[in-house]
Design a protein around this motif. Structure first.
Motif, PDB file in Angstrom:
ATOM      1  N   LEU A 114       0.829  -1.211   0.000  1.00 21.01           N
ATOM      2  CA  LEU A 114       0.000   0.000   0.000  1.00 21.01           C
ATOM      3  C   LEU A 114       0.862   1.259   0.000  1.00 21.01           C
ATOM      4  CD1 LEU A 114      -2.827  -1.005   2.519  1.00 21.01           C
ATOM      5  CD2 LEU A 114      -3.047  -0.697   0.048  1.00 21.01           C
ATOM      6  N   LEU A 117       1.690   1.726  -3.622  1.00 25.43           N
ATOM      7  CA  LEU A 117       0.555   2.066  -4.480  1.00 25.43           C
ATOM      8  C   LEU A 117      -0.086   3.408  -4.119  1.00 25.43           C
ATOM      9  CD1 LEU A 117      -1.210  -1.433  -4.666  1.00 25.43           C
ATOM     10  CD2 LEU A 117       0.329  -0.391  -6.343  1.00 25.43           C
ATOM     11  N   VAL A 118      -0.151   3.707  -2.823  1.00 24.47           N
ATOM     12  CA  VAL A 118      -0.866   4.904  -2.370  1.00 24.47           C
ATOM     13  C   VAL A 118       0.080   6.064  -2.095  1.00 24.47           C
ATOM     14  CG1 VAL A 118      -2.427   5.835  -0.618  1.00 24.47           C
ATOM     15  CG2 VAL A 118      -2.692   3.463  -1.395  1.00 24.47           C
ATOM     16  N   LEU A 119       1.162   5.783  -1.383  1.00 23.74           N
ATOM     17  CA  LEU A 119       2.085   6.853  -0.984  1.00 23.74           C
ATOM     18  C   LEU A 119       3.262   7.029  -1.945  1.00 23.74           C
ATOM     19  CD1 LEU A 119       2.231   6.120   2.860  1.00 23.74           C
ATOM     20  CD2 LEU A 119       0.696   7.665   1.622  1.00 23.74           C
ATOM     21  N   ARG A 120       3.322   6.167  -2.981  1.00 22.13           N
ATOM     22  CA  ARG A 120       4.402   6.224  -3.982  1.00 22.13           C
ATOM     23  C   ARG A 120       5.780   6.072  -3.343  1.00 22.13           C
ATOM     24  NH1 ARG A 120       1.396   5.031  -8.242  1.00 22.13           N
ATOM     25  NH2 ARG A 120      -0.335   6.492  -8.511  1.00 22.13           N
ATOM     26  N   ALA A 161      -5.174  -0.850   5.089  1.00 27.69           N
ATOM     27  CA  ALA A 161      -5.767   0.434   4.698  1.00 27.69           C
ATOM     28  C   ALA A 161      -6.212   1.229   5.925  1.00 27.69           C
ATOM     29  CB  ALA A 161      -6.955   0.195   3.766  1.00 27.69           C
ATOM     30  N   LEU A 164      -3.248   2.876   7.416  1.00 29.91           N
ATOM     31  CA  LEU A 164      -2.842   4.012   6.600  1.00 29.91           C
ATOM     32  C   LEU A 164      -3.706   5.231   6.907  1.00 29.91           C
ATOM     33  CD1 LEU A 164      -0.973   4.939   4.257  1.00 29.91           C
ATOM     34  CD2 LEU A 164      -2.767   4.191   2.688  1.00 29.91           C
ATOM     35  N   VAL A 165      -5.026   5.032   6.982  1.00 30.81           N
ATOM     36  CA  VAL A 165      -5.937   6.137   7.283  1.00 30.81           C
ATOM     37  C   VAL A 165      -5.683   6.666   8.691  1.00 30.81           C
ATOM     38  CG1 VAL A 165      -8.366   6.773   7.612  1.00 30.81           C
ATOM     39  CG2 VAL A 165      -7.696   5.325   5.684  1.00 30.81           C
ATOM     40  N   ARG A 168      -2.710   8.912   8.940  1.00 26.83           N
ATOM     41  CA  ARG A 168      -2.958  10.263   8.422  1.00 26.83           C
ATOM     42  C   ARG A 168      -3.823  11.089   9.364  1.00 26.83           C
ATOM     43  NH1 ARG A 168      -3.827   9.721   1.837  1.00 26.83           N
ATOM     44  NH2 ARG A 168      -1.616   9.412   1.353  1.00 26.83           N
TER      45      ARG A 168
END
Length: 309
Positions: A114, A117-120, A161, A164-165, A168
């Protein structure tokens, strides 16, 4: 006790509790997974609300209501954790504890994926190797099960996920759990009310012990999370990374040794590949942490100031 040792005590206790969750959820039969989830939500709200009142810490709600983007993020986190909780409860009570344990074994690899894919984020070669071996493990286990291990993948991706949320959002553990559970409380209450209306509710109908166990779902949800938060504040990330394997090891032990779920050779091979990926991943993380410590400049502390009068 030093803060470091206290952190290990908090972390180990949290993962031990999570590791023995299958034993607890098995005791909640014949209650169905959705009803268990609803009680888990309702009693979590009640338990954490009492805790926050005791801590005199409900004032954060006023500031939170003025942050609509944060509230939207909390709604997303609540949805993810609800799916995760339901999947886990369903897996345990459908005699697939081994597959749920697999989900938490592969979760660290999913978090790395993730990140890409999400944070590069850019991965090191060893991390790519770990992901490759993990992917091969999923293929082997798919052949063994005759299907994708969808419970394990759902658990890993929803919790990844969710993490990750949560990262943030940056909310403290108790406050975060309270708001997330509060978001889910209304649909949970509606569902429980509907069950009572139709006569299908098990709460208060099975035995006094069963009712008490359903009520304890709130405390048993919140306590490990609060212990984990205490550990995270006292331990380096590498130490937490090592402790996180305690829970799925215990869950796997519960599935195989206590509930006698099958472990054919192909499934053992799939798990072995997962463990190999985790060894590569963990060794790379420890090596990187050592390099980071060596590269830090040495700061000479200022001389102590006497406060004697």
């Amino acid at each position: 006790m030093t803060p470091h040792r206290l952190g290990y005590l908090y972390g180990l206790t949290a993962y031990l509790l999570w590791g023995f969750f299958p034993l607890y959820f098995k005791l909640l039969r014949p209650t169905g997974p959705v009803e268990i989830l609803a009680h888990r939500v309702i009693w979590s709200v009640a338990f954490v609300a009492l805790l926050l009142v005791a801590m005199r810490n409900l004032g954060f709600l006023r500031a939170l209501l003025r942050r609509p983007r944060t509230l939207a993020g909390i709604g997303g986190a609540a949805t993810l954790i609800a799916v995760n909780w339901f999947t886990y409860i369903y897996g345990v009570n459908s005699d697939r504890v081994v597959e749920t344990a697999l989900g938490y074994f592969i979760n660290p690899l999913v978090v790395v994926l993730l990140g890409v894919l999400v944070l590069r984020e850019r991965l090191r070669p060893a991390q790519w190797a770990a992901l490759g071996v993990g992917g091969l493990a999923v293929v082997v286990l798919t052949v063994d099960y005759g299907r994708l291990p969808y419970l394990a993948l759902t658990l890993a991706f929803t919790f990844g996920a969710y993490s990750l949320v949560k990262k943030r959002l940056g909310l403290p553990a108790a406050e975060g759990l309270f708001v997330e559970s509060a978001v889910l409380a209304l649909p949970a209450l509606v569902f429980l009310g509907w069950l009572s209306f139709t006569g299908d509710a098990t709460f208060g109908q099975v035995s006094a012990g069963h009712t008490v166990l359903l009520v304890l779902a709130g405390a048993l949800t919140a306590i490990p999370l609060l212990l984990f938060a205490g550990a995270a504040n006292r331990l380096p990330l590498t130490a937490l990374g090592m402790l996180q394997y305690v829970a799925p090891i215990l869950q796997l032990g519960c599935g195989v040794l206590i509930f006698h779920e099958p472990m054919p050779p192909a499934r053992v091979a799939g798990f072995a590949l997962v463990w190999l990926a985790l060894i590569v991943f963990t060794a790379d993380g420890l090596r990187q942490a050592r390099r980071s410590r060596r590269s830090r400049p040495v700061v000479t502390p200022p001389p102590a100031v006497s406060t004697a009068g």
